[in-house]
Design a protein around this motif. Structure first.
Motif, PDB file in Angstrom:
ATOM      1  N   LEU A   1      22.884  39.313 -34.595  1.00 28.20           N
ATOM      2  CA  LEU A   1      22.717  37.968 -34.799  1.00 28.20           C
ATOM      3  C   LEU A   1      21.470  37.546 -33.966  1.00 28.20           C
ATOM      4  N   ALA A   2      21.084  38.200 -32.700  1.00 28.64           N
ATOM      5  CA  ALA A   2      20.042  37.586 -32.025  1.00 28.64           C
ATOM      6  C   ALA A   2      19.337  38.622 -31.079  1.00 28.64           C
ATOM      7  N   HIS A   3      18.474  38.327 -30.607  1.00 31.35           N
ATOM      8  CA  HIS A   3      17.697  39.021 -29.370  1.00 31.35           C
ATOM      9  C   HIS A   3      18.341  38.688 -28.279  1.00 31.35           C
ATOM     10  N   LEU A   4      18.353  39.463 -27.434  1.00 37.97           N
ATOM     11  CA  LEU A   4      18.666  39.251 -26.064  1.00 37.97           C
ATOM     12  C   LEU A   4      17.631  39.269 -24.771  1.00 37.97           C
ATOM     13  N   VAL A   5      17.367  38.396 -24.191  1.00 41.38           N
ATOM     14  CA  VAL A   5      16.570  38.106 -22.926  1.00 41.38           C
ATOM     15  C   VAL A   5      17.208  37.952 -21.736  1.00 41.38           C
ATOM     16  N   VAL A   6      17.152  39.094 -20.819  1.00 39.86           N
ATOM     17  CA  VAL A   6      17.927  38.949 -19.432  1.00 39.86           C
ATOM     18  C   VAL A   6      16.854  38.612 -18.545  1.00 39.86           C
ATOM     19  N   ILE A   7      17.318  37.780 -17.997  1.00 41.61           N
ATOM     20  CA  ILE A   7      16.370  37.244 -16.563  1.00 41.61           C
ATOM     21  C   ILE A   7      16.576  38.078 -15.260  1.00 41.61           C
ATOM     22  N   ALA A   8      15.648  38.957 -15.206  1.00 43.41           N
ATOM     23  CA  ALA A   8      15.536  39.878 -14.054  1.00 43.41           C
ATOM     24  C   ALA A   8      15.253  39.233 -12.661  1.00 43.41           C
ATOM     25  N   ARG A   9      15.746  39.903 -11.639  1.00 44.00           N
ATOM     26  CA  ARG A   9      15.363  39.375 -10.513  1.00 44.00           C
ATOM     27  C   ARG A   9      14.314  40.128  -9.871  1.00 44.00           C
ATOM     28  N   PRO A  10      13.329  39.761  -9.263  1.00 45.14           N
ATOM     29  CA  PRO A  10      12.261  40.704  -8.881  1.00 45.14           C
ATOM     30  C   PRO A  10      12.804  41.402  -7.682  1.00 45.14           C
ATOM     31  N   GLY A  11      12.423  42.731  -7.952  1.00 45.23           N
ATOM     32  CA  GLY A  11      12.833  43.701  -6.656  1.00 45.23           C
ATOM     33  C   GLY A  11      14.288  43.987  -6.725  1.00 45.23           C
ATOM     34  N   TYR A  12      15.014  43.404  -7.683  1.00 45.10           N
ATOM     35  CA  TYR A  12      16.575  43.812  -7.669  1.00 45.10           C
ATOM     36  C   TYR A  12      16.958  44.812  -8.614  1.00 45.10           C
TER      37      TYR A  12
ATOM     38  N   ASP B   1      18.140  51.833 -28.153  1.00 44.76           N
ATOM     39  CA  ASP B   1      16.800  51.845 -28.104  1.00 44.76           C
ATOM     40  C   ASP B   1      15.914  50.622 -28.325  1.00 44.76           C
ATOM     41  N   ARG B   2      16.881  49.425 -27.854  1.00 44.46           N
ATOM     42  CA  ARG B   2      16.424  48.246 -28.603  1.00 44.46           C
ATOM     43  C   ARG B   2      15.270  47.545 -27.395  1.00 44.46           C
ATOM     44  N   ALA B   3      15.006  48.124 -26.450  1.00 44.01           N
ATOM     45  CA  ALA B   3      14.400  47.409 -25.217  1.00 44.01           C
ATOM     46  C   ALA B   3      12.906  47.501 -25.668  1.00 44.01           C
ATOM     47  N   VAL B   4      12.178  46.054 -25.492  1.00 41.59           N
ATOM     48  CA  VAL B   4      10.731  46.025 -25.904  1.00 41.59           C
ATOM     49  C   VAL B   4      10.151  45.542 -24.494  1.00 41.59           C
ATOM     50  N   ASP B   5       8.724  45.528 -24.618  1.00 38.29           N
ATOM     51  CA  ASP B   5       8.114  45.263 -23.432  1.00 38.29           C
ATOM     52  C   ASP B   5       7.216  43.847 -23.288  1.00 38.29           C
ATOM     53  N   SER B   6       7.432  43.189 -24.635  1.00 39.82           N
ATOM     54  CA  SER B   6       6.541  42.029 -24.701  1.00 39.82           C
ATOM     55  C   SER B   6       7.295  40.999 -25.669  1.00 39.82           C
ATOM     56  N   VAL B   7       7.038  39.642 -25.342  1.00 41.93           N
ATOM     57  CA  VAL B   7       7.670  38.518 -26.206  1.00 41.93           C
ATOM     58  C   VAL B   7       7.120  38.620 -27.666  1.00 41.93           C
ATOM     59  N   ALA B   8       5.868  38.912 -27.754  1.00 45.56           N
ATOM     60  CA  ALA B   8       4.970  39.048 -28.968  1.00 45.56           C
ATOM     61  C   ALA B   8       5.647  40.338 -29.941  1.00 45.56           C
TER      62      ALA B   8
ATOM     63  N   ALA C   1      13.545  38.793 -36.290  1.00 46.14           N
ATOM     64  CA  ALA C   1      14.446  37.634 -36.106  1.00 46.14           C
ATOM     65  C   ALA C   1      15.749  38.015 -35.282  1.00 46.14           C
ATOM     66  N   ARG C   2      15.859  39.228 -34.658  1.00 48.09           N
ATOM     67  CA  ARG C   2      17.200  39.718 -34.141  1.00 48.09           C
ATOM     68  C   ARG C   2      16.854  41.127 -33.610  1.00 48.09           C
ATOM     69  N   GLY C   3      17.602  41.634 -32.751  1.00 48.46           N
ATOM     70  CA  GLY C   3      17.881  42.992 -32.607  1.00 48.46           C
ATOM     71  C   GLY C   3      17.225  43.689 -31.214  1.00 48.46           C
ATOM     72  N   SER C   4      16.425  42.880 -30.395  1.00 45.22           N
ATOM     73  CA  SER C   4      15.792  43.502 -29.476  1.00 45.22           C
ATOM     74  C   SER C   4      16.320  43.147 -28.111  1.00 45.22           C
ATOM     75  N   LEU C   5      15.836  43.746 -27.127  1.00 41.70           N
ATOM     76  CA  LEU C   5      16.344  43.481 -25.658  1.00 41.70           C
ATOM     77  C   LEU C   5      14.914  43.261 -24.799  1.00 41.70           C
ATOM     78  N   LEU C   6      14.854  42.181 -24.165  1.00 37.47           N
ATOM     79  CA  LEU C   6      13.704  41.882 -23.230  1.00 37.47           C
ATOM     80  C   LEU C   6      14.129  41.588 -22.005  1.00 37.47           C
ATOM     81  N   MET C   7      13.636  42.408 -20.784  1.00 33.93           N
ATOM     82  CA  MET C   7      13.838  41.939 -19.288  1.00 33.93           C
ATOM     83  C   MET C   7      12.680  41.265 -19.052  1.00 33.93           C
ATOM     84  N   LEU C   8      13.005  39.848 -18.363  1.00 33.60           N
ATOM     85  CA  LEU C   8      12.080  38.747 -18.094  1.00 33.60           C
ATOM     86  C   LEU C   8      11.976  38.436 -16.831  1.00 33.60           C
TER      87      LEU C   8
END
Length: 224
Positions: A134-145, A159-166, A172-179
């Protein structure tokens, strides 16, 4: 010059759920920064009436929604969304995402934003395997945690992780981004509730409109 109008920028929609018990400046600052970094047109902030994996909130869902609405005020792009308050029983994010997907259509990038602690429990969520459908998932990461991911979470994410917003927004959906967000505001609703119960000030921890509503309605304060 051509008279052909330039194509409109595609919508980008986000969802940020939580108990917001009560909403505080950490919630709101993070919401603003997420919207800016991801380029979201609207970030739906969705209070959960009965979170499945957490204790029941201290005040009613309607009161928490009112505080959230007061806290957002006229902030552009943030929306207090009451859709989960109209359901019976526990609040499941997969149902909210399905409603948002239906509302905005299949082609619009839809993002669910969660904190890192919630992410570690993601495999326990109801119909967790459907979230990425249904969606992408963005995880708010803690610096140094750093904390190891459970095996069930690794299997769910794959293998859904990506390294950029772009990169994420190409679909439309399906990725994971640590932010990691620019501001790190370590405010907790638990701390605010404790201060209110002890009769201590919460000035500058919550928006002024939220502080006024809390005291006007006598929320979170000791009955002694």
């Amino acid at each position: 010059m051509s008279d052909t109008p330039s194509p409109a920028k595609p919508l980008r929609i986000g969802m940020l759920g939580g108990t917001f018990d009560p909403v505080h400046n950490g919630h709101l600052r993070s919401a603003m920064e997420v919207r800016e970094v991801l380029g979201l047109d609207t970030l739906h902030m969705v209070p959960a009436p009965q979170p499945p994996l957490r204790d029941m909130p201290q005040v009613s869902a309607a009161q928490r929604l009112a505080l959230l609405t007061a806290g957002i005020g006229d902030t552009p792009g943030l929306l207090a969304d009451d859709r989960e308050l109209h359901r019976k029983g526990p609040s499941y994010s997969v149902d909210t995402l399905a409603e948002l997907r239906q509302q905005y259509g299949e082609k619009v990038p839809l993002v669910m934003v969660i904190g890192f602690d919630a992410f570690l429990r993601l495999a326990q969520w109801d119909r967790a395997e459907q979230l990425f459908e249904l969606a992408h998932l963005v995880v708010i990461a803690r610096p140094g945690y750093q904390s190891p991911w459970p095996c069930s979470l690794k299997e769910l994410v794959g293998d859904r992780a990506v390294d950029s917003v772009a990169t994420m927004m190409q679909h439309a959906r399906g990725s994971l981004l640590m932010l990691e967000l620019p501001s790190l505001m370590t405010i907790s609703a638990t701390y605010i509730r404790q201060r209110l119960s002890d009769g201590k000030s919460v000035r500058y921890l919550v928006p002024e409109a939220v502080e006024q509503a809390i005291f006007h309605q006598g929320l979170y304060q000791s009955s002694e």
